[in-house]
Design a protein around this motif. Sequence first.
Motif, PDB file in Angstrom:
ATOM      1  N   ASN A   1      43.618  15.126  35.348  1.00 56.12           N
ATOM      2  CA  ASN A   1      44.191  16.211  35.315  1.00 56.12           C
ATOM      3  C   ASN A   1      45.621  16.130  35.725  1.00 56.12           C
ATOM      4  O   ASN A   1      46.661  17.043  35.509  1.00 56.12           O
ATOM      5  CB  ASN A   1      43.263  17.530  35.411  1.00 56.12           C
ATOM      6  N   ASP A   2      45.681  15.085  36.581  1.00 55.72           N
ATOM      7  CA  ASP A   2      47.214  15.024  37.007  1.00 55.72           C
ATOM      8  C   ASP A   2      48.257  14.628  36.402  1.00 55.72           C
ATOM      9  O   ASP A   2      49.285  15.016  36.641  1.00 55.72           O
ATOM     10  CB  ASP A   2      46.984  13.989  38.388  1.00 55.72           C
ATOM     11  N   LEU A   3      47.781  13.896  35.340  1.00 57.97           N
ATOM     12  CA  LEU A   3      48.684  13.342  34.280  1.00 57.97           C
ATOM     13  C   LEU A   3      48.925  14.450  33.183  1.00 57.97           C
ATOM     14  O   LEU A   3      49.747  14.228  32.214  1.00 57.97           O
ATOM     15  CB  LEU A   3      48.169  11.939  33.743  1.00 57.97           C
ATOM     16  N   ALA A   4      48.423  15.372  33.257  1.00 60.43           N
ATOM     17  CA  ALA A   4      48.465  16.398  31.976  1.00 60.43           C
ATOM     18  C   ALA A   4      49.896  16.900  31.729  1.00 60.43           C
ATOM     19  O   ALA A   4      50.097  17.079  30.599  1.00 60.43           O
ATOM     20  CB  ALA A   4      47.521  17.659  32.156  1.00 60.43           C
ATOM     21  N   LYS A   5      50.595  16.986  32.887  1.00 60.58           N
ATOM     22  CA  LYS A   5      52.109  17.626  32.614  1.00 60.58           C
ATOM     23  C   LYS A   5      52.951  16.394  32.367  1.00 60.58           C
ATOM     24  O   LYS A   5      54.300  17.130  32.198  1.00 60.58           O
ATOM     25  CB  LYS A   5      52.507  18.412  33.854  1.00 60.58           C
ATOM     26  N   LEU A   6      52.572  15.440  32.488  1.00 64.41           N
ATOM     27  CA  LEU A   6      53.970  14.213  32.241  1.00 64.41           C
ATOM     28  C   LEU A   6      54.050  14.262  30.702  1.00 64.41           C
ATOM     29  O   LEU A   6      53.370  14.231  29.768  1.00 64.41           O
ATOM     30  CB  LEU A   6      53.203  12.974  32.756  1.00 64.41           C
TER      31      LEU A   6
ATOM     32  N   GLU B   1      56.659   9.237  31.013  1.00 64.64           N
ATOM     33  CA  GLU B   1      56.239   9.088  32.168  1.00 64.64           C
ATOM     34  C   GLU B   1      54.855   8.446  32.072  1.00 64.64           C
ATOM     35  O   GLU B   1      54.298   7.707  33.022  1.00 64.64           O
ATOM     36  CB  GLU B   1      56.016  10.580  32.867  1.00 64.64           C
ATOM     37  N   LEU B   2      53.880   8.765  31.135  1.00 58.61           N
ATOM     38  CA  LEU B   2      52.669   8.357  30.931  1.00 58.61           C
ATOM     39  C   LEU B   2      52.784   6.733  30.553  1.00 58.61           C
ATOM     40  O   LEU B   2      52.003   6.001  31.025  1.00 58.61           O
ATOM     41  CB  LEU B   2      52.097   9.106  29.672  1.00 58.61           C
ATOM     42  N   GLU B   3      53.834   6.258  29.975  1.00 56.02           N
ATOM     43  CA  GLU B   3      54.023   4.901  29.616  1.00 56.02           C
ATOM     44  C   GLU B   3      54.226   4.302  31.119  1.00 56.02           C
ATOM     45  O   GLU B   3      53.574   3.227  31.296  1.00 56.02           O
ATOM     46  CB  GLU B   3      55.174   4.638  28.890  1.00 56.02           C
ATOM     47  N   GLN B   4      55.160   4.676  31.932  1.00 52.22           N
ATOM     48  CA  GLN B   4      55.238   4.445  33.400  1.00 52.22           C
ATOM     49  C   GLN B   4      54.126   4.128  34.015  1.00 52.22           C
ATOM     50  O   GLN B   4      53.712   3.239  34.596  1.00 52.22           O
ATOM     51  CB  GLN B   4      56.386   5.007  33.926  1.00 52.22           C
TER      52      GLN B   4
ATOM     53  N   LYS C   1      50.973   3.843  32.887  1.00 47.26           N
ATOM     54  CA  LYS C   1      50.115   2.927  32.220  1.00 47.26           C
ATOM     55  C   LYS C   1      50.632   1.495  32.649  1.00 47.26           C
ATOM     56  O   LYS C   1      49.860   0.600  33.231  1.00 47.26           O
ATOM     57  CB  LYS C   1      50.346   2.983  30.705  1.00 47.26           C
ATOM     58  N   TYR C   2      51.759   1.429  32.796  1.00 50.38           N
ATOM     59  CA  TYR C   2      52.497  -0.059  33.188  1.00 50.38           C
ATOM     60  C   TYR C   2      52.471  -0.351  34.942  1.00 50.38           C
ATOM     61  O   TYR C   2      51.809  -1.223  35.226  1.00 50.38           O
ATOM     62  CB  TYR C   2      54.013  -0.046  32.710  1.00 50.38           C
ATOM     63  N   TRP C   3      52.551   0.776  35.633  1.00 48.18           N
ATOM     64  CA  TRP C   3      52.423   0.627  37.170  1.00 48.18           C
ATOM     65  C   TRP C   3      51.260   0.839  37.570  1.00 48.18           C
ATOM     66  O   TRP C   3      50.913   0.109  38.852  1.00 48.18           O
ATOM     67  CB  TRP C   3      53.621   1.540  37.928  1.00 48.18           C
ATOM     68  N   GLU C   4      50.397   1.462  37.061  1.00 48.93           N
ATOM     69  CA  GLU C   4      48.988   1.871  37.544  1.00 48.93           C
ATOM     70  C   GLU C   4      48.872   2.375  38.881  1.00 48.93           C
ATOM     71  O   GLU C   4      48.300   1.575  39.842  1.00 48.93           O
ATOM     72  CB  GLU C   4      48.171   0.280  37.243  1.00 48.93           C
ATOM     73  N   PRO C   5      49.471   3.413  39.032  1.00 47.34           N
ATOM     74  CA  PRO C   5      49.644   3.961  40.480  1.00 47.34           C
ATOM     75  C   PRO C   5      48.048   4.536  40.851  1.00 47.34           C
ATOM     76  O   PRO C   5      47.318   4.654  39.888  1.00 47.34           O
ATOM     77  CB  PRO C   5      50.353   5.270  40.238  1.00 47.34           C
ATOM     78  N   GLN C   6      47.854   4.600  42.130  1.00 51.61           N
ATOM     79  CA  GLN C   6      46.266   4.681  42.451  1.00 51.61           C
ATOM     80  C   GLN C   6      46.323   6.305  43.040  1.00 51.61           C
ATOM     81  O   GLN C   6      45.319   6.784  43.109  1.00 51.61           O
ATOM     82  CB  GLN C   6      45.896   3.811  43.345  1.00 51.61           C
ATOM     83  N   SER C   7      47.422   6.916  43.406  1.00 49.63           N
ATOM     84  CA  SER C   7      47.472   8.062  44.148  1.00 49.63           C
ATOM     85  C   SER C   7      48.467   8.891  43.697  1.00 49.63           C
ATOM     86  O   SER C   7      49.319   8.666  42.931  1.00 49.63           O
ATOM     87  CB  SER C   7      47.471   8.180  45.814  1.00 49.63           C
ATOM     88  N   VAL C   8      48.350  10.204  43.919  1.00 49.29           N
ATOM     89  CA  VAL C   8      49.182  11.248  43.481  1.00 49.29           C
ATOM     90  C   VAL C   8      50.729  10.914  44.086  1.00 49.29           C
ATOM     91  O   VAL C   8      51.527  11.001  43.363  1.00 49.29           O
ATOM     92  CB  VAL C   8      48.731  12.631  43.919  1.00 49.29           C
ATOM     93  N   GLY C   9      50.591  10.529  45.235  1.00 52.47           N
ATOM     94  CA  GLY C   9      51.807  10.254  45.865  1.00 52.47           C
ATOM     95  C   GLY C   9      52.577   9.280  45.142  1.00 52.47           C
ATOM     96  O   GLY C   9      53.862   9.036  45.358  1.00 52.47           O
ATOM     97  N   ASP C  10      51.852   8.086  44.756  1.00 51.33           N
ATOM     98  CA  ASP C  10      52.166   7.021  44.127  1.00 51.33           C
ATOM     99  C   ASP C  10      53.188   7.315  42.636  1.00 51.33           C
ATOM    100  O   ASP C  10      54.112   6.935  42.328  1.00 51.33           O
ATOM    101  CB  ASP C  10      51.305   5.909  43.478  1.00 51.33           C
ATOM    102  N   VAL C  11      52.634   8.524  42.099  1.00 51.89           N
ATOM    103  CA  VAL C  11      53.365   9.063  40.803  1.00 51.89           C
ATOM    104  C   VAL C  11      54.545   9.810  41.373  1.00 51.89           C
ATOM    105  O   VAL C  11      55.575   9.750  40.891  1.00 51.89           O
ATOM    106  CB  VAL C  11      52.377   9.839  39.968  1.00 51.89           C
TER     107      VAL C  11
ATOM    108  N   PHE D   1      56.402   9.948  44.231  1.00 51.51           N
ATOM    109  CA  PHE D   1      57.420   9.325  44.827  1.00 51.51           C
ATOM    110  C   PHE D   1      57.376   7.618  44.576  1.00 51.51           C
ATOM    111  O   PHE D   1      56.444   7.213  45.228  1.00 51.51           O
ATOM    112  CB  PHE D   1      57.418   9.504  46.370  1.00 51.51           C
ATOM    113  N   ASN D   2      58.519   7.435  43.716  1.00 54.52           N
ATOM    114  CA  ASN D   2      58.263   5.960  43.365  1.00 54.52           C
ATOM    115  C   ASN D   2      59.532   5.262  43.258  1.00 54.52           C
ATOM    116  O   ASN D   2      60.505   5.907  43.083  1.00 54.52           O
ATOM    117  CB  ASN D   2      57.164   5.822  41.855  1.00 54.52           C
ATOM    118  N   TRP D   3      59.241   3.978  42.722  1.00 53.21           N
ATOM    119  CA  TRP D   3      60.463   3.224  42.494  1.00 53.21           C
ATOM    120  C   TRP D   3      60.397   2.470  40.830  1.00 53.21           C
ATOM    121  O   TRP D   3      61.054   1.447  40.826  1.00 53.21           O
ATOM    122  CB  TRP D   3      60.515   1.771  43.387  1.00 53.21           C
ATOM    123  N   TRP D   4      59.672   3.168  40.349  1.00 47.18           N
ATOM    124  CA  TRP D   4      59.851   2.763  38.865  1.00 47.18           C
ATOM    125  C   TRP D   4      60.980   3.018  38.294  1.00 47.18           C
ATOM    126  O   TRP D   4      61.967   3.967  38.522  1.00 47.18           O
ATOM    127  CB  TRP D   4      58.589   3.685  38.008  1.00 47.18           C
ATOM    128  N   ASP D   5      61.123   1.861  37.140  1.00 50.46           N
ATOM    129  CA  ASP D   5      62.639   2.143  36.488  1.00 50.46           C
ATOM    130  C   ASP D   5      62.178   2.415  35.234  1.00 50.46           C
ATOM    131  O   ASP D   5      62.477   3.054  34.229  1.00 50.46           O
ATOM    132  CB  ASP D   5      63.398   0.549  36.472  1.00 50.46           C
TER     133      ASP D   5
END
Length: 135
Positions: free
Chosen positions: A105-110, A114-117, A119-129, A131-135
Motif C-alpha cells: 500500500n506504500d507503493l499505491a501512489k507511485l 517510480e515503480l520501475e525504480q 523494482k530495480y533498487w529493491e528498497p526495504q523501508s519507506v525511508g529508502d523510497v 529519500f534516495n539516490w536513484w537515477d
Amino acid sequence: PEFSIAEFKSIVFAVATPLGYAVSSVAERGVTPNFHSALLSKGDNAVSILGHSTYPIFAFAEPLQMHSCQLRFVDSEPLSREIATLFPDVTVATTTELNRKLADNDLAKLDAAELEQVKYWEPQSVGDVAFNWWD
C-alpha cells in the motif's frame, strides 16, 4: 509539484537559528539524490536535515558521509517542534515511519517510472523510497 531549494533553505534557517544551530552546509538535490540537505551543528551535536525535492516532507539523519548513499535516520524533537510550529504545511517524518518495512500500500501512489525504480533498487523501508539516490 516541486519543493525548491529556496523554500528548503528558508525553512532550515528559520528553525535552526532560534534553536542555536549553525547551518554548516546546504546542498541542492541533483539527478541524485532526490532530496535537499543541510548540515546543522550545535556544539558537539550535528544532524543532517533532509527535504524531499517534490513534497514538503522533512527528515533528520546522522550527518551524511562523503561517497555514501546510506542514511541513518534520527529524530530531533526540538527541530521537529519548530518546523511544526512555523511551517504547519511541512510534514516531518519520524524514524518509526521511515524505518518501517515497505508494504504494497506504500507503493499505491507511485507512477509507473517510480515503480520501475522500486523494482530495480529493491528498497526495504519507506525511508529508502522517500529519500534516495536513484537515477
